[in-house]
Design a protein around this motif. Structure first.
Motif, PDB file in Angstrom:
ATOM      1  N   ALA A 152       3.497 -13.663 -11.619  1.00  0.00           N
ATOM      2  CA  ALA A 152       2.584 -13.076 -10.115  1.00  0.00           C
ATOM      3  C   ALA A 152       3.219 -12.854  -9.531  1.00  0.00           C
ATOM      4  N   ARG A 153       1.956 -11.789  -8.557  1.00  0.00           N
ATOM      5  CA  ARG A 153       3.007 -10.931  -7.667  1.00  0.00           C
ATOM      6  C   ARG A 153       1.914 -10.558  -6.157  1.00  0.00           C
ATOM      7  N   THR A 154       2.869 -10.730  -5.121  1.00  0.00           N
ATOM      8  CA  THR A 154       2.013  -9.982  -3.798  1.00  0.00           C
ATOM      9  C   THR A 154       2.910  -8.856  -3.625  1.00  0.00           C
ATOM     10  N   ALA A 155       2.683  -7.339  -2.553  1.00  0.00           N
ATOM     11  CA  ALA A 155       2.908  -6.821  -1.871  1.00  0.00           C
ATOM     12  C   ALA A 155       2.484  -6.109  -0.676  1.00  0.00           C
ATOM     13  N   VAL A 156       3.041  -7.141   0.076  1.00  0.00           N
ATOM     14  CA  VAL A 156       1.949  -5.962   1.589  1.00  0.00           C
ATOM     15  C   VAL A 156       2.579  -5.444   2.318  1.00  0.00           C
TER      16      VAL A 156
END
Length: 164
Positions: free
Chosen positions: A138-142
């Motif tokens: 899973a991943r978040t890129a901000v």
């Protein structure tokens, strides 16, 4: 300056499978860096290892102004190497990772930059290349206005580990 040089065959005589893959890719784990505050580089609870965010001195500045997408992708790949270096320092080897669970990627970018997922792919692609399906996560890129030490990218990671 970061040191990510190629190791020799004699250097990898007693390393695990993941480090052998790194060697085959011409990559080497950098040494863990000194922390800039009152926190740990890694914390284990149960079978999860939480790793503090890692940047790379090789790529500094704003993505979209000082660095292009290719450089930012390379920066994210370097961040993954620093994270793996923390894993090795904490666990003694990279083969103890059963699964990469989550990445949180921060991209120091110009306002309106919309390619942060493509930047963080630099780390994701390397982890999948090393761990196969167990490297998918899973991943978040901000996008952010600034990062410590003017890093272009900083990434933190959570992995599931075994005691083997």
């Amino acid at each position: 300056m970061d040191s990510m040089t190629t190791s020799t065959a004699s250097d990898i005589a007693a390393i695990d499978q993941i480090e052998a893959r790194l060697h085959d890719l011409g990559l080497q784990l950098p040494p863990p860096r000194e922390r800039m505050g009152n926190f740990l580089g890694a914390v284990r609870t149960g079978d999860l290892l939480f790793l503090s965010g890692q940047g790379t001195d090789r790529y500094q500045g704003k993505v979209g102004r000082d660095l292009d997408l290719d450089d930012a992708y390379a920066a994210a790949r370097d961040c993954a190497l620093y994270l793996l270096g923390l894993v090795k320092a904490e666990l003694g080897g990279l083969d103890r990772v059963c699964r990469v669970v989550k990445l949180l990627g921060f991209v120091n970018c110009v306002e309106g930059y919309e390619q942060t997922p493509l930047v963080v792919n630099g780390a994701s692609d390397l982890l999948v290349e090393l761990y196969g399906e167990a490297g998918r996560h899973a991943r978040t890129a901000v996008g952010v206005a600034a990062l410590p030490r003017n890093f272009a990218v900083e990434i933190e990671m959570v992995v599931q580990v075994s005691d083997r």
